[in-house]
Design a protein around this motif. Structure first.
Motif, PDB file in Angstrom:
ATOM      1  N   ASN A 195       2.160  -4.959 107.492  1.00  0.00           N
ATOM      2  CA  ASN A 195       0.779  -5.126 107.015  1.00  0.00           C
ATOM      3  C   ASN A 195       0.419  -4.043 105.995  1.00  0.00           C
ATOM      4  O   ASN A 195      -0.343  -4.316 105.060  1.00  0.00           O
ATOM      5  CB  ASN A 195      -0.202  -5.072 108.197  1.00  0.00           C
ATOM      6  N   ALA A 196       0.974  -2.839 106.188  1.00  0.00           N
ATOM      7  CA  ALA A 196       0.726  -1.780 105.206  1.00  0.00           C
ATOM      8  C   ALA A 196       1.397  -2.128 103.879  1.00  0.00           C
ATOM      9  O   ALA A 196       0.853  -1.889 102.808  1.00  0.00           O
ATOM     10  CB  ALA A 196       1.232  -0.432 105.742  1.00  0.00           C
ATOM     11  N   ILE A 197       2.577  -2.727 103.954  1.00  0.00           N
ATOM     12  CA  ILE A 197       3.326  -3.069 102.732  1.00  0.00           C
ATOM     13  C   ILE A 197       2.668  -4.255 102.014  1.00  0.00           C
ATOM     14  O   ILE A 197       2.477  -4.232 100.798  1.00  0.00           O
ATOM     15  CB  ILE A 197       4.799  -3.392 103.090  1.00  0.00           C
ATOM     16  N   ASN A 198       2.299  -5.283 102.778  1.00  0.00           N
ATOM     17  CA  ASN A 198       1.789  -6.520 102.162  1.00  0.00           C
ATOM     18  C   ASN A 198       0.274  -6.550 102.030  1.00  0.00           C
ATOM     19  O   ASN A 198      -0.271  -7.384 101.312  1.00  0.00           O
ATOM     20  CB  ASN A 198       2.231  -7.730 103.003  1.00  0.00           C
TER      21      ASN A 198
ATOM     22  N   ILE B  58      -3.542  -6.389 104.356  1.00  0.00           N
ATOM     23  CA  ILE B  58      -4.156  -7.277 105.353  1.00  0.00           C
ATOM     24  C   ILE B  58      -5.669  -7.154 105.206  1.00  0.00           C
ATOM     25  O   ILE B  58      -6.195  -6.033 105.172  1.00  0.00           O
ATOM     26  CB  ILE B  58      -3.679  -6.935 106.792  1.00  0.00           C
ATOM     27  N   ASN B  59      -6.343  -8.281 105.056  1.00  0.00           N
ATOM     28  CA  ASN B  59      -7.793  -8.294 104.824  1.00  0.00           C
ATOM     29  C   ASN B  59      -8.161  -7.324 103.683  1.00  0.00           C
ATOM     30  O   ASN B  59      -7.627  -7.452 102.592  1.00  0.00           O
ATOM     31  CB  ASN B  59      -8.557  -7.986 106.109  1.00  0.00           C
ATOM     32  N   THR B  60      -9.016  -6.331 103.985  1.00  0.00           N
ATOM     33  CA  THR B  60      -9.421  -5.414 102.909  1.00  0.00           C
ATOM     34  C   THR B  60      -8.473  -4.233 102.734  1.00  0.00           C
ATOM     35  O   THR B  60      -8.708  -3.361 101.902  1.00  0.00           O
ATOM     36  CB  THR B  60     -10.851  -4.883 103.154  1.00  0.00           C
ATOM     37  N   MET B  61      -7.396  -4.200 103.532  1.00  0.00           N
ATOM     38  CA  MET B  61      -6.350  -3.184 103.317  1.00  0.00           C
ATOM     39  C   MET B  61      -5.491  -3.658 102.158  1.00  0.00           C
ATOM     40  O   MET B  61      -4.851  -4.708 102.251  1.00  0.00           O
ATOM     41  CB  MET B  61      -5.525  -3.040 104.598  1.00  0.00           C
ATOM     42  N   PRO B  62      -5.519  -2.919 101.016  1.00  0.00           N
ATOM     43  CA  PRO B  62      -4.757  -3.381  99.850  1.00  0.00           C
ATOM     44  C   PRO B  62      -3.250  -3.216 100.057  1.00  0.00           C
ATOM     45  O   PRO B  62      -2.826  -2.332 100.798  1.00  0.00           O
ATOM     46  CB  PRO B  62      -5.248  -2.457  98.728  1.00  0.00           C
TER      47      PRO B  62
ATOM     48  N   ALA C 298       7.143   5.686 106.679  1.00  0.00           N
ATOM     49  CA  ALA C 298       6.957   7.113 107.013  1.00  0.00           C
ATOM     50  C   ALA C 298       5.481   7.472 107.016  1.00  0.00           C
ATOM     51  O   ALA C 298       5.019   8.257 107.853  1.00  0.00           O
ATOM     52  CB  ALA C 298       7.732   7.982 106.024  1.00  0.00           C
ATOM     53  N   LEU C 299       4.705   6.874 106.089  1.00  0.00           N
ATOM     54  CA  LEU C 299       3.263   7.146 106.035  1.00  0.00           C
ATOM     55  C   LEU C 299       2.566   6.601 107.279  1.00  0.00           C
ATOM     56  O   LEU C 299       1.704   7.255 107.852  1.00  0.00           O
ATOM     57  CB  LEU C 299       2.652   6.516 104.780  1.00  0.00           C
ATOM     58  N   VAL C 300       2.953   5.390 107.681  1.00  0.00           N
ATOM     59  CA  VAL C 300       2.335   4.796 108.872  1.00  0.00           C
ATOM     60  C   VAL C 300       2.664   5.644 110.096  1.00  0.00           C
ATOM     61  O   VAL C 300       1.781   5.946 110.912  1.00  0.00           O
ATOM     62  CB  VAL C 300       2.803   3.329 109.059  1.00  0.00           C
ATOM     63  N   GLU C 301       3.918   6.082 110.203  1.00  0.00           N
ATOM     64  CA  GLU C 301       4.308   6.928 111.338  1.00  0.00           C
ATOM     65  C   GLU C 301       3.528   8.245 111.306  1.00  0.00           C
ATOM     66  O   GLU C 301       3.074   8.731 112.340  1.00  0.00           O
ATOM     67  CB  GLU C 301       5.822   7.198 111.312  1.00  0.00           C
ATOM     68  N   TYR C 302       3.346   8.791 110.107  1.00  0.00           N
ATOM     69  CA  TYR C 302       2.574  10.027 109.966  1.00  0.00           C
ATOM     70  C   TYR C 302       1.133   9.811 110.436  1.00  0.00           C
ATOM     71  O   TYR C 302       0.558  10.624 111.166  1.00  0.00           O
ATOM     72  CB  TYR C 302       2.598  10.502 108.497  1.00  0.00           C
TER      73      TYR C 302
END
Ligand code: HEC
Length: 125
Positions: A91-94, A96-100, A115-119
Motif C-alpha cells: 500500500n505504501a508503494i502503490n 491507498i486512498n489519500t496516501m499517495p 525500510a521506511l515502513v519498518e522504521y
C-alpha cells in the motif's frame, strides 16, 4: 599575551575531535554494509532522513487520516498490520486512498519503502 603551550594543547584537542568525527563517520558506513547486502537500498539510504523528507509531513500529524508515527502510536499501526507487513508495504508503494503512491518519494526503491515502513512501525512502539 599568548601562551604557546596553551595554543598547542587546543590544536591537539581539535585534532582529536577531527579524528573522532572521521571514526564516527567510517563506523557508520561499516554498519550500513550488511543491510545493503540484504536489500536493494539506494546508495546512502537513511530511513530517518528519508522519513523526515518524504513522510513526516503527513505521518507526524495524521493529516488526512494518515497513521501517526512516534512513541506510543502502536495502536495506529496494529489494525493495519493485521493484513501482514507485505500488504502494508504494498500500500505504501502503490498508494491507498489519500496516501499517495511511494509516499511521494519518487527516488525510493521498493526496498527503500519497505525500510521506511519498518522504521515507521519501529518508532511507533
Ligand atoms: C500526502 C500525505 C502523505 C504522505 C506524504 C505520506 N503518506 Fe502514508 N499515508 C497517508 C494517508 C492519508 C494514509 C492512510 C490511507 C488510508 O488507509 O486511507 C497513509 C497510510 C500509510 C501506510 C499504511 C498503509 C496500510 O496498509 O494501512 C503506510 C505504510 C504509509 N502510509 C507509508 C508512507 C511512507 C513510507 C511515506 C513516505 C515515503 C508516506 N506514507 C508518505 C498520507 C501520506
Amino acid at each position: 599575551m599568548f601562551n604557546v603551550q596553551e595554543i598547542s594543547i587546543s590544536s591537539f584537542a581539535k585534532l582529536i575531535v577531527a579524528f573522532g568525527a572521521i571514526f564516527f563517520v567510517s563506523t557508520g558506513i561499516a554498519d550500513q554494509n550488511p543491510s545493503i547486502d540484504l536489500a536493494q537500498l539506494s546508495d546512502g539510504f537513511n530511513a530517518e532522513q528519508k522519513y523526515m523528507a518524504s513522510c513526516f509531513a503527513c505521518h507526524s500529524t495524521g493529516a488526512a487520516g494518515a497513521p501517526k508515527v512516534g512513541e506510543g502510536m502502536a495502536e495506529e499501526w496494529g489494525p493495519r498490520l493485521e493484513k501482514g507487513l507485505d500488504a502494508v508495504v504494498a500500500n505504501a508503494i502503490n498508494g491507498i486512498n489519500t496516501m499517495p503512491a511511494k509516499g511521494l518519494c519518487f527516488d525510493c526503491t521498493d526496498d527503500d519503502l519497505r525500510a521506511l515502513v519498518e522504521y515507521m512501525i519501529e518508532t511507533s512502539q
